[in-house]
Design a protein around this motif. Sequence first.
Motif, PDB file in Angstrom:
ATOM      1  N   THR A   3      55.583  37.287  21.575  1.00  0.00           N
ATOM      2  CA  THR A   3      54.921  35.992  21.699  1.00  0.00           C
ATOM      3  C   THR A   3      55.728  34.900  21.029  1.00  0.00           C
ATOM      4  OG1 THR A   3      52.749  37.061  21.729  1.00  0.00           O
ATOM      5  CG2 THR A   3      52.795  34.715  21.193  1.00  0.00           C
ATOM      6  N   ARG A  39      56.956  41.288  29.654  1.00  0.00           N
ATOM      7  CA  ARG A  39      56.273  40.001  29.712  1.00  0.00           C
ATOM      8  C   ARG A  39      56.422  39.313  28.373  1.00  0.00           C
ATOM      9  NH1 ARG A  39      50.424  41.443  30.887  1.00  0.00           N
ATOM     10  NH2 ARG A  39      51.006  43.170  29.557  1.00  0.00           N
ATOM     11  N   THR A  45      52.300  33.351  30.688  1.00  0.00           N
ATOM     12  CA  THR A  45      53.062  34.586  30.656  1.00  0.00           C
ATOM     13  C   THR A  45      54.314  34.393  31.486  1.00  0.00           C
ATOM     14  OG1 THR A  45      51.052  35.901  30.431  1.00  0.00           O
ATOM     15  CG2 THR A  45      53.018  37.058  31.178  1.00  0.00           C
ATOM     16  N   ARG A 101      54.767  36.218  26.183  1.00  0.00           N
ATOM     17  CA  ARG A 101      53.633  35.297  26.077  1.00  0.00           C
ATOM     18  C   ARG A 101      54.125  34.033  25.366  1.00  0.00           C
ATOM     19  NH1 ARG A 101      48.376  36.647  22.480  1.00  0.00           N
ATOM     20  NH2 ARG A 101      47.181  34.793  22.978  1.00  0.00           N
TER      21      ARG A 101
END
Length: 100
Positions: free
Chosen positions: A18, A40, A71, A42
């Motif tokens: 993230t 992925r 995302t 974030r």
Amino acid sequence: MTALLASGPPARADDLPTLVFRQHRFVPDRIVVPAHVKFRLRVQNTDDSADEFESSDLNREKLVPAGKDITVFLGPLDPGEYKFFGDFHQDTARGVLVAQ
């Protein structure tokens, strides 16, 4: 069975790498991810204005509205460093993603 145990449990949403836009900067400004796999990323924007996650190295450009999350789907990446920046605050919002 050993191969299944060695791979570990499946990743959860909380395990996503993230990035946070905070005061027009990326926190953290360096993220390490595994090479050669899809993943992925974030991106959260805690600021009161929109910004844009952008990277020529990663071939990505995505708007992140104020107070929202997005995302970004990436990979598989070769080992190396990939620069990214906040397009609306290029002077302060800069970072690097390291694939290893």
